[in-house]
Design an enzyme around this catalytic site. Structure first.
Site, PDB file in Angstrom:
ATOM      1  N   CYS A  44       0.854  -1.182   0.000  1.00  0.00           N
ATOM      2  CA  CYS A  44       0.000   0.000   0.000  1.00  0.00           C
ATOM      3  C   CYS A  44       0.887   1.228   0.000  1.00  0.00           C
ATOM      4  O   CYS A  44       2.091   1.143   0.186  1.00  0.00           O
ATOM      5  CB  CYS A  44      -0.853  -0.002   1.257  1.00  0.00           C
ATOM      6  SG  CYS A  44      -1.763  -1.536   1.441  1.00  0.00           S
ATOM      7  N   ARG A  97       1.365   1.764  -5.860  1.00  0.00           N
ATOM      8  CA  ARG A  97       1.527   0.775  -4.801  1.00  0.00           C
ATOM      9  C   ARG A  97       0.215   0.120  -4.399  1.00  0.00           C
ATOM     10  O   ARG A  97       0.204  -0.873  -3.682  1.00  0.00           O
ATOM     11  CB  ARG A  97       2.143   1.424  -3.561  1.00  0.00           C
ATOM     12  CG  ARG A  97       3.472   2.079  -3.792  1.00  0.00           C
ATOM     13  CD  ARG A  97       3.963   2.720  -2.526  1.00  0.00           C
ATOM     14  NE  ARG A  97       4.220   1.724  -1.512  1.00  0.00           N
ATOM     15  CZ  ARG A  97       5.376   1.103  -1.343  1.00  0.00           C
ATOM     16  NH1 ARG A  97       6.377   1.366  -2.126  1.00  0.00           N
ATOM     17  NH2 ARG A  97       5.518   0.205  -0.392  1.00  0.00           N
ATOM     18  N   TRP A 100      -3.980  -1.802  -1.486  1.00  0.00           N
ATOM     19  CA  TRP A 100      -3.963  -2.902  -2.450  1.00  0.00           C
ATOM     20  C   TRP A 100      -4.100  -4.172  -1.646  1.00  0.00           C
ATOM     21  O   TRP A 100      -3.205  -4.538  -0.888  1.00  0.00           O
ATOM     22  CB  TRP A 100      -2.641  -2.899  -3.214  1.00  0.00           C
ATOM     23  CG  TRP A 100      -2.618  -3.858  -4.361  1.00  0.00           C
ATOM     24  CD1 TRP A 100      -2.996  -3.609  -5.636  1.00  0.00           C
ATOM     25  CD2 TRP A 100      -2.189  -5.220  -4.326  1.00  0.00           C
ATOM     26  NE1 TRP A 100      -2.831  -4.732  -6.395  1.00  0.00           N
ATOM     27  CE2 TRP A 100      -2.348  -5.737  -5.628  1.00  0.00           C
ATOM     28  CE3 TRP A 100      -1.712  -6.075  -3.335  1.00  0.00           C
ATOM     29  CZ2 TRP A 100      -2.022  -7.051  -5.966  1.00  0.00           C
ATOM     30  CZ3 TRP A 100      -1.399  -7.373  -3.670  1.00  0.00           C
ATOM     31  CH2 TRP A 100      -1.550  -7.848  -4.980  1.00  0.00           C
ATOM     32  N   ASN A 159       0.916  -0.461   6.121  1.00  0.00           N
ATOM     33  CA  ASN A 159       1.377  -1.228   4.961  1.00  0.00           C
ATOM     34  C   ASN A 159       2.037  -2.479   5.511  1.00  0.00           C
ATOM     35  O   ASN A 159       2.831  -2.388   6.438  1.00  0.00           O
ATOM     36  CB  ASN A 159       2.392  -0.369   4.184  1.00  0.00           C
ATOM     37  CG  ASN A 159       3.010  -1.098   3.008  1.00  0.00           C
ATOM     38  OD1 ASN A 159       2.480  -2.097   2.542  1.00  0.00           O
ATOM     39  ND2 ASN A 159       4.126  -0.582   2.533  1.00  0.00           N
ATOM     40  N   GLY A 160       1.692  -3.662   4.963  1.00  0.00           N
ATOM     41  CA  GLY A 160       2.280  -4.898   5.462  1.00  0.00           C
ATOM     42  C   GLY A 160       1.241  -5.763   6.135  1.00  0.00           C
ATOM     43  O   GLY A 160       0.041  -5.643   5.854  1.00  0.00           O
ATOM     44  N   GLU A 162      10.829 -12.597 -20.313  1.00  0.00           N
ATOM     45  CA  GLU A 162      10.466 -11.239 -19.901  1.00  0.00           C
ATOM     46  C   GLU A 162       9.383 -10.670 -20.826  1.00  0.00           C
ATOM     47  O   GLU A 162       8.464  -9.984 -20.380  1.00  0.00           O
ATOM     48  CB  GLU A 162      11.728 -10.354 -19.892  1.00  0.00           C
ATOM     49  CG  GLU A 162      11.492  -8.862 -19.810  1.00  0.00           C
ATOM     50  CD  GLU A 162      10.728  -8.425 -18.573  1.00  0.00           C
ATOM     51  OE1 GLU A 162      10.523  -9.227 -17.655  1.00  0.00           O
ATOM     52  OE2 GLU A 162      10.298  -7.245 -18.552  1.00  0.00           O
ATOM     53  N   LYS A 199       5.770  -9.077 -19.689  1.00  0.00           N
ATOM     54  CA  LYS A 199       5.290  -7.724 -20.053  1.00  0.00           C
ATOM     55  C   LYS A 199       3.914  -7.804 -20.705  1.00  0.00           C
ATOM     56  O   LYS A 199       3.015  -7.048 -20.382  1.00  0.00           O
ATOM     57  CB  LYS A 199       6.269  -7.107 -21.034  1.00  0.00           C
ATOM     58  CG  LYS A 199       7.103  -5.935 -20.809  1.00  0.00           C
ATOM     59  CD  LYS A 199       7.395  -5.252 -19.555  1.00  0.00           C
ATOM     60  CE  LYS A 199       7.208  -5.879 -18.239  1.00  0.00           C
ATOM     61  NZ  LYS A 199       8.299  -5.895 -17.324  1.00  0.00           N
ATOM     62  N   GLU A 217       1.089  -9.068 -18.160  1.00  0.00           N
ATOM     63  CA  GLU A 217       0.669  -8.227 -17.039  1.00  0.00           C
ATOM     64  C   GLU A 217      -0.099  -6.975 -17.457  1.00  0.00           C
ATOM     65  O   GLU A 217      -0.927  -6.500 -16.692  1.00  0.00           O
ATOM     66  CB  GLU A 217       1.846  -7.863 -16.128  1.00  0.00           C
ATOM     67  CG  GLU A 217       2.839  -6.901 -16.717  1.00  0.00           C
ATOM     68  CD  GLU A 217       3.979  -6.570 -15.758  1.00  0.00           C
ATOM     69  OE1 GLU A 217       3.767  -6.517 -14.545  1.00  0.00           O
ATOM     70  OE2 GLU A 217       5.096  -6.364 -16.257  1.00  0.00           O
ATOM     71  N   HIS A 271      10.170 -30.020 -28.001  1.00  0.00           N
ATOM     72  CA  HIS A 271      10.002 -30.996 -26.927  1.00  0.00           C
ATOM     73  C   HIS A 271       8.622 -30.899 -26.284  1.00  0.00           C
ATOM     74  O   HIS A 271       8.408 -31.408 -25.195  1.00  0.00           O
ATOM     75  CB  HIS A 271      11.114 -30.825 -25.887  1.00  0.00           C
ATOM     76  CG  HIS A 271      12.477 -31.040 -26.455  1.00  0.00           C
ATOM     77  ND1 HIS A 271      12.942 -32.274 -26.831  1.00  0.00           N
ATOM     78  CD2 HIS A 271      13.462 -30.162 -26.784  1.00  0.00           C
ATOM     79  CE1 HIS A 271      14.166 -32.161 -27.337  1.00  0.00           C
ATOM     80  NE2 HIS A 271      14.504 -30.868 -27.321  1.00  0.00           N
ATOM     81  N   LYS A 323       3.274  -2.326  -7.423  1.00  0.00           N
ATOM     82  CA  LYS A 323       4.664  -2.080  -7.826  1.00  0.00           C
ATOM     83  C   LYS A 323       5.700  -2.706  -6.890  1.00  0.00           C
ATOM     84  O   LYS A 323       6.644  -3.317  -7.342  1.00  0.00           O
ATOM     85  CB  LYS A 323       4.881  -0.567  -7.925  1.00  0.00           C
ATOM     86  CG  LYS A 323       6.256  -0.164  -8.418  1.00  0.00           C
ATOM     87  CD  LYS A 323       6.430  -0.451  -9.886  1.00  0.00           C
ATOM     88  CE  LYS A 323       7.759  -0.030 -10.431  1.00  0.00           C
ATOM     89  NZ  LYS A 323       8.064  -0.733 -11.692  1.00  0.00           N
TER      90      LYS A 323
HETATM   91  C1  F6R Z   1       7.110  -6.898 -13.850  1.00  0.00           C
HETATM   92  C2  F6R Z   1       7.690  -6.380 -12.627  1.00  0.00           C
HETATM   93  C3  F6R Z   1       7.969  -7.319 -11.520  1.00  0.00           C
HETATM   94  C4  F6R Z   1       9.209  -6.869 -10.712  1.00  0.00           C
HETATM   95  C5  F6R Z   1       9.379  -7.751  -9.466  1.00  0.00           C
HETATM   96  C6  F6R Z   1      10.620  -7.381  -8.687  1.00  0.00           C
HETATM   97  O1  F6R Z   1       7.029  -5.912 -14.834  1.00  0.00           O
HETATM   98  O2  F6R Z   1       7.910  -5.211 -12.493  1.00  0.00           O
HETATM   99  O3  F6R Z   1       8.110  -8.634 -11.972  1.00  0.00           O
HETATM  100  O4  F6R Z   1      10.334  -6.968 -11.545  1.00  0.00           O
HETATM  101  O5  F6R Z   1       8.261  -7.642  -8.653  1.00  0.00           O
HETATM  102  O6  F6R Z   1      10.558  -6.041  -8.263  1.00  0.00           O
HETATM  103  P1  F6R Z   1      11.858  -5.254  -7.825  1.00  0.00           P
HETATM  104  O7  F6R Z   1      12.707  -5.082  -9.033  1.00  0.00           O
HETATM  105  O8  F6R Z   1      11.354  -3.959  -7.277  1.00  0.00           O
HETATM  106  O9  F6R Z   1      12.551  -6.104  -6.795  1.00  0.00           O
END
Ligand code: F6R
Length: 602
Positions: free
Chosen positions: A9, A35, A80, A106-107, A480, A484, A487, A503, A597
């Protein structure tokens, strides 16, 4: 057991001389919305009582000046939730029954059920399903013993288990009290000349960047109490005072704002015109020191989560190809069982944009408990991971606000490749390659190129399945690419090592299935092109991301030839494509469903 909580949050708090604190809170929370964005709430001191406003949904369109124009003490929150209802009752702040104490959190309070039972037995009535609500009730209980608000918060914090950050206010005091164990809280100090005129606390600095860039960091197990003129930091456990330094942060507000872009995601993708060069701009001596630490280590492990984890995987190839060195990658959440291999001489390299990821912090704790050293590569200066590491390199990407990580990834890849070159005794060669690549990215991200990707998104936006293949360092980039696209657009996307197709996964290919092929002009180019031919033979619609055109491509996305830095350039068009797939499918790329995030819980 049902578990209702608010693990990722945004928290904001202010006390000082300004009277427009609710406006500042709402504006600050807007910048923390990455967040958490399922509900929000603000509480402010209104004479000798607390007023509040809580709502479901995003805070983006709210005008904070309408809440109050005469308050100098405020706390606020964007929520969140992973479990439990998104309701006004569950939104923060949470209050005690008399509404004299308000808390944002938060937490997770892991022992909240036990505390709730204890408080209920004492007659407390709960109105939400949150773990947070135990805090104001428990603080009220301790107020009966001490009469002192800050002391009551401290005693309550001593009872909580789990990782959390809270800010609390009391209707009869002009002070704000904050505490943290595990979740971030940063203090902003606003000054007029040398006089302090206000204190902010927030989960991240953009929340108060419009007002001050002077910060102080609250560390785990610490709390603070401030009346807006002075501040006292102390240990939650002992109550003893802790001295703090003031630090000036460098990121400008402009770098944190959307500018003329409709979304942060596109703005941050376009930032890569410069940010790769910002990442390369490292101090040579520091890079050499890190390279030496890797040489000296008996076993080097790379740890990261999600996108940062894919940077680690790419680095396994960088270290192997460029510097002939074996390193082991594990996702943060999987690292626990590697402890058998850890020794005092081991080195853990952790990669994290936010510097707050709980799984990574846990991996660091495991490594440290074995006496191993930790090197971190982070974006957010002063973050928990940054401060808990033996060495840190910053990628200098500026604030990354969109949930989907873009410029942080390419910054991480650049720094990791630089280290690989330094290990091979070729730091200057690596720097030259990366700076040339940075210039090529600048050229590549021109309006015509972006428009081309927009058109490609239009062609494939109705598809429900999409596959991406790569070899060597392009294999983690295929994984990756899938993250992208999944998500932000919610299209089912999967990445594979190109050679693995035959395979099993090739059975998924049907007439017209989009297949993205990530190619570099390197020794594995013939192999991956032959894998692409196999896909085409099953009806795949082949999108080649490659420095060179090839007849098997139905669509060709040209990328510069970048040698060992090919992964950096190849992922960028996929970021743009994912962005347009989201927008053209009517999704908000900055705030994807079910995600936040900073992942500060395990
Ligand atoms: C995807 C994304 C996440 C972060 C992951 C680690 O686009 O952003 O997969 O890469 O949650 O986050 P950090 O880099 O902040 O440790």
């Amino acid at each position: 057991m049902k578990h209702y909580n608010a693990p990722m949050c945004g928290i904001f708090g202010y006390v000082g001389t300004r009277k427009d604190s609710t406006k500042m809170a709402v504006d600050g929370l807007k910048s923390l919305e990455y967040r958490g964005y399922d509900s929000w709430g603000v509480a402010w001191k209104d004479g000798d009582h607390l007023s509040s406003q809580k709502e479901i949904g995003k805070i983006s369109t709210v005008d904070g000046s309408k809440l109050s124009d005469n308050s100098s003490l405020v706390i606020g929150h964007t929520r969140w939730a992973t479990h439990g209802g998104v309701t006004v009752e569950n939104a923060h702040p949470q209050f005690n029954e008399e509404k004299t104490i308000a808390v944002v959190h938060n937490g997770i309070f892991e022992n909240y059920q036990e505390l709730r039972d204890e408080l209920k037995a004492k007659g407390h009535v709960f109105t939400s399903e949150t773990d947070t609500e135990v805090a104001p009730h428990l603080i009220e209980e301790y107020m009966k013993e001490t009469q002192d608000f800050a002391q009551a918060v401290r005693l309550a914090c001593k009872r909580f288990s789990g990782r959390y950050a809270i800010v609390a206010v009391y209707s009869k005091a002009d002070t704000m009290v904050a505490a943290r164990t595990g979740s971030p809280l940063i203090v902003g100090v606003e000054k007029e000349g040398s006089d302090v005129i206000g204190y902010f606390v927030a989960s991240d600095t953009p929340a108060f960047m419009a007002h001050t860039r002077t910060v102080q960091y609250l560390d785990d197990g610490e709390m603070l109490v401030t009346n807006g003129k002075s501040i006292l930091f102390s240990s939650i456990e002992t109550g003893e005072e802790v001295a703090k330094r003031e630090i000036e942060i460098e990121w400008s507000e402009e770098r944190a704002n959307k500018g003329n872009f409709e979304h942060y995601m596109l703005k941050e993708i376009m930032d890569q015109k410069e940010s790769v060069a910002w990442a390369v701009n490292q101090n040579d001596d520091e890079i050499e020191t890190v390279a030496q630490a890797i040489r000296d280590a008996k076993g080097t492990f790379l740890v990261g989560c999600g996108t940062a984890g894919k940077a680690c995987m790419a680095a396994e190839y960088f270290f192997s190809v460029v510097s002939d060195r074996h390193v082991n990658f594990a996702p943060g959440s999987e690292f626990k069982l590697y402890h058998h291999f850890l020794k005092t001489e081991s080195l853990l390299i952790v990669i994290s944009q936010s510097g707050e990821t709980a799984d990574v912090l846990e991996a660091m704790n495991i490594a440290k408990s074995k006496g191993a050293k930790v090197l971190s590569i982070v974006n957010v200066k002063g973050s928990s991971i940054d401060r808990a590491s033996d060495y840190t390199l910053h990628i200098n990407a500026g604030p990354e606000r969109a949930v989907a990580s873009t410029k942080a990834l390419t910054g991480q890849l650049a720094v990791l490749l630089l280290i690989a070159y330094a290990l091979a005794g070729k730091l200057q060669e690596g720097k030259k390659l990366l700076l040339e690549t940075a210039a090529q990215i600048n050229d590549m991200l021109n309006p015509r190129y972006i428009d081309r990707l927009k058109q490609l998104a239009d062609i494939i936006k109705q598809k429900e399945d999409l596959y991406i293949i790569g070899k060597s360092w392009n294999y983690p980039m295929a994984l990756e690419s899938a993250i992208k696209i999944q998500e932000v657009s919610y299209i089912h996307a999967e990445g594979f090592a190109a050679g693995e197709l035959k395979h099993g996964p090739i059975a998924l290919i049907e007439e017209g299935t989009p297949c993205i092929v990530l190619v570099g002009k390197d020794e594995v180019m013939p192999d991956i092109l032959s894998n692409a031919v196999q896909l085409k033979a099953r009806g795949g619609f082949i999108i080649g991301v490659s420095p060179e055109k090839n007849e098997i491509f139905d669509e060709w996305i040209k990328v510069p030839e970048a040698g060992a830095a090919q992964a950096i350039v190849n992922i960028i068009p996929i970021q743009v494509l994912a962005y347009f797939l989201a927008v053209q499918r009517g999704k908000d790329p900055d705030m994807p469903r079910n995600l936040a995030k900073s992942v500060t819980v395990k």
